[in-house]
Design a protein around this motif. Structure first.
Motif, mmCIF file in Angstrom:
data_model
loop_
_atom_site.group_PDB
_atom_site.id
_atom_site.type_symbol
_atom_site.label_atom_id
_atom_site.label_comp_id
_atom_site.label_asym_id
_atom_site.label_seq_id
_atom_site.Cartn_x
_atom_site.Cartn_y
_atom_site.Cartn_z
ATOM 1 N N ASP A 154 0.789 -1.266 -0.298
ATOM 2 C CA ASP A 154 -0.101 -0.082 -0.090
ATOM 3 C C ASP A 154 0.742 0.555 0.311
ATOM 4 N N ALA A 252 -8.326 12.781 1.270
ATOM 5 C CA ALA A 252 -7.424 11.828 0.817
ATOM 6 C C ALA A 252 -7.596 9.965 0.565
ATOM 7 N N TYR A 280 -11.323 8.721 -1.112
ATOM 8 C CA TYR A 280 -10.258 7.871 -1.346
ATOM 9 C C TYR A 280 -10.849 6.285 -0.497
#
Ligand code: RIB
Length: 342
Positions: A154, A252, A280
């Motif tokens: 990630d 974000a 997101y």
């Protein structure tokens, strides 16, 4: 002869061999599934295992066969719904390959990261999957010195270690472009921790979308958050207090997007009529929240599965090449941005 309960709890392979009247090597071959032993002997040994309640010592096996069939997974925030979904993908894939997962939550603290790295090393895990917090450079250096295979998940840090990430720059571009196509022209960005690669790339996508559509970037529309709900709420309050005109917000991550919507609603600003919002991750709550959240779906399950495949390839020696797997995210349009484009 009835052995005492305590003895049964500590029965060894030697006890099994004695009870079955075979050698220790025979017991070991049978327990490791070797098919070179006659069925009557197998039956005799398994009866002894049952009677003595013998459980092969996992640590002893790890030391002997030099593998523990376990993978360490270090994540920064177990309370953020993105990570449990990621853990699920890792766990399911690991189970399919007969590996156990040792989950470590660091609260994004470097000292916790180091503690768990040393712990997993002491437990002789076969591989480590690592998602670092904002100050994890030193620990990524430490990981790259270990003999244990490591894959970053990630968030990439440096370039020594292979990684599985999503295309955050594309995701940030899509989230912002969608707001522009919905007619928004003054779009704010609520950032996560600025040190993280995932945040930097989303912000880059945000800036590229503004530029592509001829919209001037405005530093006054950038607010810092830390990926938490509260930081999204506070960032929205600072945007309103600044007096800056804005008609769109790209946050974000979803928790900050929801925090921002909560503040805007409390302040009397209607979402999406007055302010369109995108987030997101596509955490499970994104679809349930009112207004349902337009967001960028991260394929977390695939990320987890891909990371396990990558780490096992390194454990087994199939592939030790540096690899960076970038997975494509998907825009999911819902109510918070006004629904479908156009
Ligand atoms: O919500 C947590 C965030 O941290 C996610 O967007 C994930 O990509 C990680 O970077």
């Amino acid at each position: 002869m009835q052995q005492k309960k305590a003895d049964l709890a500590n029965a060894t392979i030697k006890d099994v061999a004695r009870a079955a009247k075979v050698s220790i090597a025979t017991v070991s071959r049978i327990l490791n599934g070797k098919d070179t032993v006659s069925p009557p002997l197998v039956e005799r040994v398994m009866a002894a295992v049952e009677e003595l309640q013998y459980h092969p010592n996992a640590m002893a096996r790890a030391l002997k066969v030099n593998e523990s069939r376990s993978i360490g997974l270090i994540i920064p925030d177990i309370e953020n719904p993105f990570f449990p979904a990621l853990v699920r993908g890792v766990e399911d894939a690991a189970q399919m390959h007969h590996y156990a997962v040792i989950l470590c939550n660091t609260d994004s603290k470097p000292e916790e990261e180091e503690k768990y790295i040393r712990f997993l090393q002491s437990k002789r895990v076969d591989g480590i999957l690592f998602t670092g917090g904002p100050r994890s450079e030193r620990n990524v250096e430490l990981l790259s010195t270990l003999s244990i295979p490591v894959v970053l998940l990630d968030r990439r840090v440096g370039s020594q270690l292979s990684a599985v990430i999503t295309n955050n720059r594309l995701g940030g571009f899509m989230a912002t472009e969608h707001l522009i196509k919905k007619g928004r022209r003054r779009i704010a960005f609520i950032s996560g921790p600025a040190e993280l690669s995932s945040v930097q790339e989303r912000r880059q996508g945000y800036a590229e979308a503004l530029e592509q559509y001829g919209l001037a970037p405005d530093q006054d529309l950038i607010q810092a958050g830390d990926f938490s709900f509260e930081s999204g709420y506070q960032a929205a309050s600072r945007l309103v207090a600044s007096g800056q005109e804005f008609d769109g917000v790209f946050a974000a991550n979803d928790l900050m997007a929801i925090g921002a919507i909560e503040y805007l609603a409390a302040y009397g600003l209607r979402v999406p009529a007055e302010i369109a919002v995108t987030g997101y991750d596509d955490i499970r709550m994104a679809g349930w929240y009112k207004p349902s959240l337009t967001t960028v779906r991260q394929p977390v399950y695939i990320m987890g599965q891909s990371a396990v495949k990558m780490i096992i390839d390194r454990i087994t020696g199939e592939n030790r090449q540096y690899t960076e797997q970038i997975i494509t995210p998907e825009l999911v349009v819902r109510e918070s941005s006004g629904g479908k484009e156009g």
